[in-house]
Each structure stands twice: as structure tokens, then as C-alpha cells.
Design an enzyme around this catalytic site. Structure first.
Site, short mmCIF file in Angstrom:
data_model
loop_
_atom_site.label_atom_id
_atom_site.label_comp_id
_atom_site.label_asym_id
_atom_site.label_seq_id
_atom_site.Cartn_x
_atom_site.Cartn_y
_atom_site.Cartn_z
N HIS A 18 3.48 -2.59 2.46
CA HIS A 18 3.75 -0.81 2.58
C HIS A 18 5.23 -0.92 2.03
CE1 HIS A 18 0.52 -0.89 5.78
NE2 HIS A 18 0.01 0.30 5.18
N ASP B 225 1.02 -1.44 -0.08
CA ASP B 225 0.31 0.25 0.12
C ASP B 225 0.79 1.07 0.09
OD1 ASP B 225 -2.47 -2.35 0.10
OD2 ASP B 225 -2.81 -0.28 2.30
#
Length: 272
Positions: free
Chosen positions: A239, A92
């Protein structure tokens, strides 16, 4: 005599009519209560199901007639396309010029694939990375414009703008490549945002495994948490943007060979 009979008959008719009205009203109230209970039960079940990977995920698929109809399933997906032992890696908040290339290099080294959940502005700033993600066999996911984790508390018009403006930015950066999924920031889905995404061909994407790598708890903690939580389902949240991702990259470098050794196939979440 006839007058008395008629008078009595009219009285009986009024009483019968009143009784019928009371019965109809009572039945209507029971049906209304039953429907209301069913709706509440459905929403409660949905919220429970959405605890991992969606604050208000919801199992409800009620269509809002004021919004475009979905073209893919609007339910949140966490399952893998592969029926066997598989892991779905998702990254992400990118693309990021420092961390996304490192993630791509690691994935390539271990012949793994992943979903990259891109914010619109980052995609617009780094179209070369967006195109590289696609060219190396990974999938794109829309992660909104401003990464507002309170989106579910905002008007539907705001949610729609966040999703569709980001889609436009990602489309332009990628040259129109398919955006397979939409992931609400922080899992802040609503029934309306799910329908908006699904109306534009994006499956709503949740997760099963969240090691909290964005908090930078240390690579050891990230690795251990992923291994511990993987039994709950295949979709792993990591992430490659939004901050210093040194720990995430170190953890990914250790996890990728471990997945292979444990017999996991690298797959994608269902997109239909």
C-alpha cells in the site's frame, strides 16, 4: 371383436405413453441434477482458487447477457507476463502526496516497476501523481471510488457505479492513459463486477503475497512475510495510501535490492 381389440389397443397405447412420459421426465431430472452439480462444482473450484486475492474470485467465466460483453479475459489474474523468475509489485489506495512519491523514488532507484491501484477520489485530487506514475513506466489499476470491502454484497448497479465512476476519475486525471486492471477492495469480486471491469478493458487483478502492511505490523514482519509467501506466486500486495505507510516504504527499500539479488525480474501481471 373389433371393439374389444380397439379397446385393448387404446389401453396399451395409454400405458406405453405413460411409460414414455415417466422415462422422459426421469431423464430430464437426471440432466438437471447433473448441470446443477456442475455449476456448484465450478463455483466451488472458483472460490477455492480465489482464496488468495479475491473473496469470491471464481473461475467461472459465464457471461451475464444483461451486462456489456468483456473485451479482455474476465478471470482474475495473478500470473506474471514474464515466464521466468519474476515479481509483480502492486501498491494500493493511492495516490497519496506523501507516500506515492517515496514509492516512485524507490522504484526508480532500483529500476523496478509496479502497478498502482488508485481510488477515484485520490486520483482526482492528485492528477500530477497519476501522470507521473504513467510517465515513469508503471501501470494504472482501478481500485473503485469508496474502497467498499463489502461491494460483493451490494447490488450490481452499485458495483458498476463504483467501478465506472472511478474509471472516469482516473481517466480524467491521467489524460486518458490506459487503465490496465481492476482490483476489488478487499478482493470483493463478483462475477458481475469482473465482467463490468473486463468489458471496459480492465483485467481483474488478484494477488499471491499479502504481508498485511496496512495493519502496520512492522517493517521486519512485512519483509519476512513477503519472502515467505513469494513461493506461492509473483503478485505482491502493498500500500502507498490509506494511512501511515512508513513501514511499507522501509520494507520496500529493503525488498527491492533483495529481489534483484535473488534474480527476480520486475514484471507486470498478465493483462490480456
Amino acid at each position: 371383436m373389433n371393439n374389444d381389440t380397439n379397446s385393448a389397443g387404446n389401453g396399451n397405447g395409454r400405458r406405453v405413453g405413460t411409460v414414455r412420459q415417466v422415462v422422459v421426465t426421469a431423464v430430464a431430472l437426471v440432466l438437471t441434477a447433473t448441470v446443477a452439480f456442475a455449476v456448484v462444482a465450478d463455483e466451488s473450484a472458483g472460490q477455492s482458487a480465489g482464496a488468495a486475492g479475491g473473496k469470491t474470485a471464481g473461475a467461472s467465466t459465464t457471461i451475464d447477457s444483461a451486462l456489456p460483453a468483456p473485451t479482455v479475459d474476465m478471470a482474475i489474474v495473478r500470473e506474471s507476463e514474464d515466464d521466468g523468475k519474476a515479481v509483480n509489485l502492486t501498491l494500493d489506495d493511492g495516490p497519496d502526496p506523501r507516500w506515492t512519491p517515496k514509492a516512485l523514488e524507490l522504484l526508480k532507484r532500483y529500476k523496478a516497476k509496479a502497478v498502482f491501484c488508485l481510488t477515484g477520489p485520490n486520483a482526482a485530487a492528485h492528477p500530477d501523481l497519476v501522470r507521473r506514475i504513467v510517465s515513469e513506466g508503471h501501470r494504472l489499476c482501478n481500485h473503485s471510488v469508496s474502497h467498499d470491502v463489502a461491494m460483493d454484497k451490494k447490488p450490481v448497479s452499485y458495483q458498476e457505479k463504483e467501478i465506472l465512476d472511478a474509471k472516469h476519475m482516473i481517466d480524467k486525471a491521467s489524460g486518458g492513459e490506459r487503465i490496465w486492471y481492476y482490483r476489488a477492495p478487499g478482493g470483493a469480486f463478483t462475477p458481475q463486477s469482473r465482467q463490468i471491469a473486463a468489458a471496459h478493458g480492465m483485467r481483474n487483478l488478484g494477488w499471491n503475497v499479502d504481508p498485511g502492511d496496512f495493519r502496520q505490523p512492522g517493517a521486519d514482519t512485512i519483509v519476512r512475510t513477503v519472502k515467505e509467501q513469494l513461493s506461492t506466486g509473483p503478485t505482491v500486495l502493498l500500500h502507498d495510501g490509506g494511512g501511515n505507510r512508513t513501514q511499507t516504504m522501509e520494507a520496500l527499500e529493503r525488498l527491492l535490492p533483495w529481489f534483484a539479488e535473488e534474480g527476480y525480474a520486475f514484471s507486470f501481471p498478465k493483462a490480456g
